[in-house]
Design an enzyme around this catalytic site. Structure first.
Site, PDB file in Angstrom:
ATOM      1  N   GLU A 198      -5.011  -6.183   5.153  1.00  8.73           N
ATOM      2  CA  GLU A 198      -4.899  -7.376   4.306  1.00  8.73           C
ATOM      3  C   GLU A 198      -6.202  -7.606   3.527  1.00  8.73           C
ATOM      4  O   GLU A 198      -6.695  -8.717   3.410  1.00  8.73           O
ATOM      5  CB  GLU A 198      -4.455  -8.606   5.114  1.00  8.73           C
ATOM      6  CG  GLU A 198      -3.046  -8.390   5.676  1.00  8.73           C
ATOM      7  CD  GLU A 198      -2.230  -9.644   5.892  1.00  8.73           C
ATOM      8  OE1 GLU A 198      -2.501 -10.669   5.233  1.00  8.73           O
ATOM      9  OE2 GLU A 198      -1.296  -9.581   6.710  1.00  8.73           O
TER      10      GLU A 198
ATOM     11  N   GLY B  64      -4.366   1.909  -1.966  1.00 10.59           N
ATOM     12  CA  GLY B  64      -4.407   0.732  -1.115  1.00 10.59           C
ATOM     13  C   GLY B  64      -5.035  -0.413  -1.862  1.00 10.59           C
ATOM     14  O   GLY B  64      -4.380  -1.166  -2.585  1.00 10.59           O
ATOM     15  N   SER B  65      -6.373  -0.505  -1.746  1.00 14.31           N
ATOM     16  CA  SER B  65      -7.085  -1.556  -2.456  1.00 14.31           C
ATOM     17  C   SER B  65      -6.897  -1.439  -3.978  1.00 14.31           C
ATOM     18  O   SER B  65      -6.914  -2.431  -4.700  1.00 14.31           O
ATOM     19  CB  SER B  65      -8.581  -1.484  -2.128  1.00 14.31           C
ATOM     20  OG  SER B  65      -8.777  -1.640  -0.741  1.00 14.31           O
TER      21      SER B  65
ATOM     22  N   SER C  58       0.826  -1.213   0.000  1.00 14.50           N
ATOM     23  CA  SER C  58       0.000   0.000   0.000  1.00 14.50           C
ATOM     24  C   SER C  58       0.860   1.262   0.000  1.00 14.50           C
ATOM     25  O   SER C  58       1.987   1.269   0.486  1.00 14.50           O
ATOM     26  CB  SER C  58      -0.895   0.035   1.238  1.00 14.50           C
ATOM     27  OG  SER C  58      -1.878  -0.962   1.142  1.00 14.50           O
ATOM     28  N   GLU C  59       0.264   2.313  -0.562  1.00 13.58           N
ATOM     29  CA  GLU C  59       0.927   3.611  -0.579  1.00 13.58           C
ATOM     30  C   GLU C  59      -0.029   4.652  -0.011  1.00 13.58           C
ATOM     31  O   GLU C  59      -1.235   4.390   0.104  1.00 13.58           O
ATOM     32  CB  GLU C  59       1.306   3.973  -2.028  1.00 13.58           C
ATOM     33  CG  GLU C  59       2.312   2.985  -2.586  1.00 13.58           C
ATOM     34  CD  GLU C  59       2.742   3.291  -4.012  1.00 13.58           C
ATOM     35  OE1 GLU C  59       2.251   4.289  -4.593  1.00 13.58           O
ATOM     36  OE2 GLU C  59       3.577   2.533  -4.536  1.00 13.58           O
ATOM     37  N   PRO C  60       0.488   5.835   0.324  1.00  9.43           N
ATOM     38  CA  PRO C  60      -0.404   6.850   0.893  1.00  9.43           C
ATOM     39  C   PRO C  60      -1.631   7.100   0.011  1.00  9.43           C
ATOM     40  O   PRO C  60      -2.720   7.340   0.518  1.00  9.43           O
ATOM     41  CB  PRO C  60       0.493   8.091   0.977  1.00  9.43           C
ATOM     42  CG  PRO C  60       1.880   7.544   1.117  1.00  9.43           C
ATOM     43  CD  PRO C  60       1.893   6.275   0.317  1.00  9.43           C
TER      44      PRO C  60
ATOM     45  N   GLY D 137     -19.763   0.584  32.264  1.00  6.55           N
ATOM     46  CA  GLY D 137     -18.713   1.606  32.365  1.00  6.55           C
ATOM     47  C   GLY D 137     -17.323   0.993  32.442  1.00  6.55           C
ATOM     48  O   GLY D 137     -16.349   1.552  31.922  1.00  6.55           O
TER      49      GLY D 137
ATOM     50  N   ASP E  86      -3.353 -14.252  -0.171  1.00  7.95           N
ATOM     51  CA  ASP E  86      -4.184 -15.444   0.049  1.00  7.95           C
ATOM     52  C   ASP E  86      -3.714 -16.191   1.294  1.00  7.95           C
ATOM     53  O   ASP E  86      -4.507 -16.680   2.091  1.00  7.95           O
ATOM     54  CB  ASP E  86      -4.103 -16.408  -1.148  1.00  7.95           C
ATOM     55  CG  ASP E  86      -4.996 -15.951  -2.295  1.00  7.95           C
ATOM     56  OD1 ASP E  86      -5.781 -14.998  -2.108  1.00  7.95           O
ATOM     57  OD2 ASP E  86      -4.905 -16.560  -3.382  1.00  7.95           O
TER      58      ASP E  86
END
Lengths: 384, 257
Positions: A363, A131-132, A126-128, A340, A240
């Site tokens: 992933e 991604g996908s 991935s890069e900035p 709480g 995978d």
């Protein structure tokens, strides 16, 4: 399908469980609070063989099957998802592809030290700004004589600042107007590699997640994994393998949250007795238990197929989709059961809740998993 | 140096113990694990063997439940294993010692290590009776070992009250190992995978020259669970009042002050 674990698989699960309970669980909350990567514990994990679990012994690994590997990840996830993710990454998306696609010389240099526990591996896809959408990757590897010159930056790199080497995917050319990717093994200490910063995260706070930059990073051709243009194939194959692992991690987080809630329902009194006697909470506990067991069977199924040399793209995606979504529901409900006390850090459910969140994102997001599953079932005669 | 380590499968300390109407343990829900003291013995044996290229054999008398422990011993680093296949319920402590001695007597061992006691029955007898059956020297509650010199070893024993005694023991010898002597290693993944390639010999009682199990001379008559103790007493009132009452109870009723 036979779900009885082998003697090895049971013993591996027991060893990792004992280690996790004794050496990780007592410290995980503190590591999380201090965002501290536990180097000494990772040294122990490396010595025990957890960095290269499925790598054959001849390359310094432990030679486990993928099923035993996933069982180990669940046990780590059950006590500390941060430790678990660094172990998952080094095994499934660094060691596994280098083992599968590397030459003997590459394995000797860049697999053996990792698999034998000297350092962790990382995975840079991935890069900035991509991604996908893998086609939008812009990190480039340009040929210069016999070398490649890497330029660009990579985002969300687990263990970036603590790894020994990373697998980096970059555009190395163009075929019919489309970018062609190649995979490179890049040591962290190599000239032209810079750790740009460490992310501040909602969860997995004791694992390091970095942005990594490459500036005129010159790599001789022996850093190229597989052939030029094999990048996408290597990335998808790695994922995978990784997805079953993330499913196992998600089941571990869910089990950890469940265990805390399970105790709390018996400890906490309200309206004259333990709150576990209320039917509303019992319904939830039953649903949580069923979802955990389903997730475990799904990742075991995906891992078993891969162990038999069969493709498991659909099964791994289903396992990852179900387990990650379920771990979020379960951690949410475990917090709710604590009232709480679930919202403060006194009980571990608050950490499990934050840690679970990323499992539907990394992933491959849940949305991508659904597309992968849909594509597979549309192509298959048998459907789901 | 050749070292044998005796291991026992004991009832999992986390397991819920239930008795049937006759005072027998309900077996159906029991899970077994390795006796923790035996893991200290395995670790000590492996350390001694590592420093002088020694050989460690792990041995256990019991049903299939014993095999799990032997595999763990192999995964930690023992070279081979002997499973004496028998029903431990048929044997008393001297019977267990007799079958272990039969399996070990021609092995040429310099040392036999055993946990000082078992986590479940806690009899502390097998190690000592085994020394007697083998004709070996024995010493108990060992918390430290040293390099062997001229067929003997100096060891440290733990005394009542925590003091230590240094003793010299001639080989061959049986040492019973106290907890805390070391920190047992986790078996590595490679160790676990290597364990299945190591020799695990299975011997029946007939193979060891017994005609059936040696007769019990100590018979278990049944187990009882102690009656539940009185519930905690809650003191009512303000701080001063309850503190005064607590001091009175500690002084007059419990004689603790």
């Amino acid at each position: 399908m036979d779900w009885k674990l082998t003697a090895d698989q049971s013993m591996i699960r027991e060893m990792v469980r004992e280690f996790a309970d004794a050496e990780i669980a007592p410290h995980a909350a503190e590591w999380d609070r201090r965002k501290e990567f536990p180097s000494a514990t990772f040294e122990q994990l490396g010595e025990l063989g957890l960095f290269g679990m499925v790598v054959p012994e001849e390359w310094g690994g432990a030679g486990l099957d993928g099923t035993a590997y996933c069982l180990a990840l669940e046990e780590l996830g059950r006590v500390d998802a941060s430790t678990c993710v660094a172990i998952s990454v080094t095994n499934s998306v660094y060691c596994a592809p280098v083992n599968k696609f590397g030459t003997d010389a590459q394995k000797d240099r860049w697999l053996r030290p990792c698999a034998s526990g000297q350092w962790l591996g990382a995975f840079c896809l991935s890069e900035p700004d991509a991604g996908s959408d893998a086609a939008g990757l812009t990190t480039r590897a340009e040929r210069r004589g016999d070398d490649y010159v890497l330029n660009g930056s990579k985002a969300w790199i687990t263990s970036g600042e603590v790894c020994g080497a990373m697998l980096v995917f970059a555009v190395s050319g163009e075929v019919a107007g489309k970018p062609e990717f190649s995979a490179f093994i890049v040591p962290r200490e190599h000239d032209g590699v810079a750790i740009i910063h460490r992310e501040e995260k909602m969860g997995l706070r004791s694992s390091c997640t970095n942005q990594v930059g490459f500036e005129d990073c010159v790599l001789s051709s022996d850093h190229l994994l597989g052939n030029e243009g094999d990048g996408l194939k290597i990335a998808l194959d790695s994922l995978d393998g990784g997805r079953a692992g993330i499913a196992a991690q998600s089941v571990g987080i869910a089990q950890g949250a469940f265990d805390v809630a399970h105790s709390y329902l018996q400890e906490r009194d309200a309206f004259g007795g333990p709150i576990g006697r209320f039917e509303g909470l019992r319904h939830e506990l039953g649903r949580m238990a069923a979802e955990i067991r389903a997730g475990r069977l799904l990742y075991l199924r995906a891992a078993t197929l891969r162990d038999r040399g069969l493709r498991n793209t659909r099964q791994a995606a289903i396992a990852k989709l179900h387990a990650s979504e379920a771990s979020n529901r379960i951690a949410y409900q475990a917090v709710q059961m604590h009232g709480g006390y679930g919202y403060v850090t006194d009980y571990d459910v608050e950490r499990f809740y934050r840690d679970a969140r990323v499992t539907t994102i990394y992933e491959g997001t849940s949305e991508i998993q659904r597309l992968v599953i849909a594509r597979a079932v549309l192509q298959s005669a048998t459907g789901a | 140096m050749r070292i044998a380590v005796c291991m026992k499968a004991v009832v999992d300390s986390q397991a819920r113990i239930e008795l049937d109407g006759d005072g027998n343990l309900r077996q159906d829900q029991l899970r077994f694990e390795v006796n923790e003291y035996d893991l200290y013995a395995v670790e000590e044996a492996i350390r001694l063997a590592e420093s002088d290229e020694g050989h460690v054999t792990v041995i256990s008398a019991g049903t299939a439940d014993a095999v799990q422990g032997l595999r763990k011993g192999l995964a930690m680093g023992a070279a081979d294993a002997i499973h004496v296949d028998c029903d431990p319920d048929d044997l008393d402590a001297s019977g267990v010692a007799a079958v272990l001695a039969a399996a070990l007597h021609d092995g040429g061992y310099d040392l036999v290590l055993a946990g000082v006691e078992s986590d479940d029955l806690g009899g502390s007898q097998v190690g000592v009776l085994l020394a007697e059956a083998l004709g070996y020297a024995s010493t108990t509650l060992v918390v430290g070992t040293n390099e062997p010199v001229d067929g003997a070893m100096q060891v440290r024993r733990e005394l009542e009250g925590g003091e230590h005694a240094n003793v010299q023991v001639q080989f061959p010898a049986v040492l019973t190992i106290q907890s805390g002597i070391n920190e047992p290693r986790y078996p590595s993944l490679k160790g676990i995978m290597a364990a299945k390639r190591k020799d695990l010999a299975v011997k029946g009682l007939a193979d060891l020259g017994f005609d059936g199990a040696p007769a019990r001379r100590v018979e278990s008559l049944g187990l009882t669970i102690p009656p539940p103790r009185e519930l905690a007493r809650m003191l009512e009132g303000g701080a001063e009042e309850t503190a005064a009452e607590l001091v009175r109870i500690l002084r007059e009723e419990e004689k603790a002050l």
